[in-house]
Scaffold this active site. Structure first.
Site, PDB file in Angstrom:
ATOM      1  N   GLN A  64       0.718  -1.016   0.134  1.00 29.31           N
ATOM      2  CA  GLN A  64      -0.227  -0.237   0.171  1.00 29.31           C
ATOM      3  C   GLN A  64       1.234   1.238   0.369  1.00 29.31           C
ATOM      4  OE1 GLN A  64      -3.105  -1.493   3.253  1.00 29.31           O
ATOM      5  NE2 GLN A  64      -4.318  -0.421   1.814  1.00 29.31           N
ATOM      6  N   HIS A 156      -3.105  -8.891   1.078  1.00 33.66           N
ATOM      7  CA  HIS A 156      -2.814  -7.830   0.744  1.00 33.66           C
ATOM      8  C   HIS A 156      -1.153  -8.426  -0.303  1.00 33.66           C
ATOM      9  CE1 HIS A 156      -4.958  -4.365  -0.077  1.00 33.66           C
ATOM     10  NE2 HIS A 156      -5.189  -3.846   1.605  1.00 33.66           N
TER      11      HIS A 156
END
Length: 198
Positions: A64, A156
């Site tokens: 991210q 993720h």
């Protein structure tokens, strides 16, 4: 065992980085394992804590902030509202099976698709094992929001965004919500604050 860097030293002193959005290749690919537990990793972790804090998040994966490494940070309450903060490298999540498996449906969002939320059912308990920022073995048992966070962040690092776990209909709603608010989140958010509604 390597001496453990105190968590206060990792949650302070970082630099806020722009948050990478869904659709960027790094967000949808398997990450590389962490093999060097060095100052460079600790700098990344500090920056991740600073970025998560600036974005008012409870968890943040390295992807991210555009980094292809299997590490995430979290600062998140459990079902008893007890706050847990830490870093996990090379995480593996174990979920309850059989009669111990209870799903909890709750709204979920992602800092990489800011402003959008949809309901997703996930197991209400998760055990995450891995290493800390110094390479020591760690195990975190999560309940409530922390269980969801451990699953979301580990996803993720395996190239899975929570939208991948939604039905086509819910995913469409999620993107529509995001599109409605997209102009409030500039490309370098959260370096630039969320913009006021026009």
């Amino acid at each position: 065992m390597t001496p453990q860097t105190p968590i206060d030293e990792l949650t302070t002193g970082g630099t806020v980085r722009p948050i990478t959005r869904w659709g960027t290749p790094v967000m949808h690919a398997q990450t590389k394992p962490v093999t060097e537990f060095d100052d460079e990793l600790r700098t990344l972790v500090r920056d991740m804590f600073a970025t998560m804090d600036a974005a008012s998040g409870v968890g943040l994966a390295a992807t991210q902030v555009g980094v292809d490494l299997a590490v995430f940070v979290y600062d998140c309450p459990d079902e008893d509202e007890v706050r847990h903060a830490g870093v996990i490298c090379n995480p593996e999540v174990t979920l309850p099976e059989g009669k111990d498996r209870k799903l909890e449906a709750a709204e979920e969002g992602c800092l990489s698709l800011p402003g959008a939320y949809q309901t997703l059912a996930r197991p209400d308990r998760a055990t995450c094992t891995g290493q800390d920022a110094d390479g020591n073995e760690v195990t975190v048992v999560g309940t409530g929001l922390l269980a969801r966070c451990l699953q979301h962040e580990t996803d993720h690092l395996n190239g899975i965004v929570f939208g991948d776990r939604l039905s086509a209909r819910s995913r469409k709603k999620l993107y529509a919500q995001h599109d409605d608010l997209a102009e409030r989140y500039l490309e370098d958010w959260p370096i630039s604050a969320k913009q006021p509604a026009s």
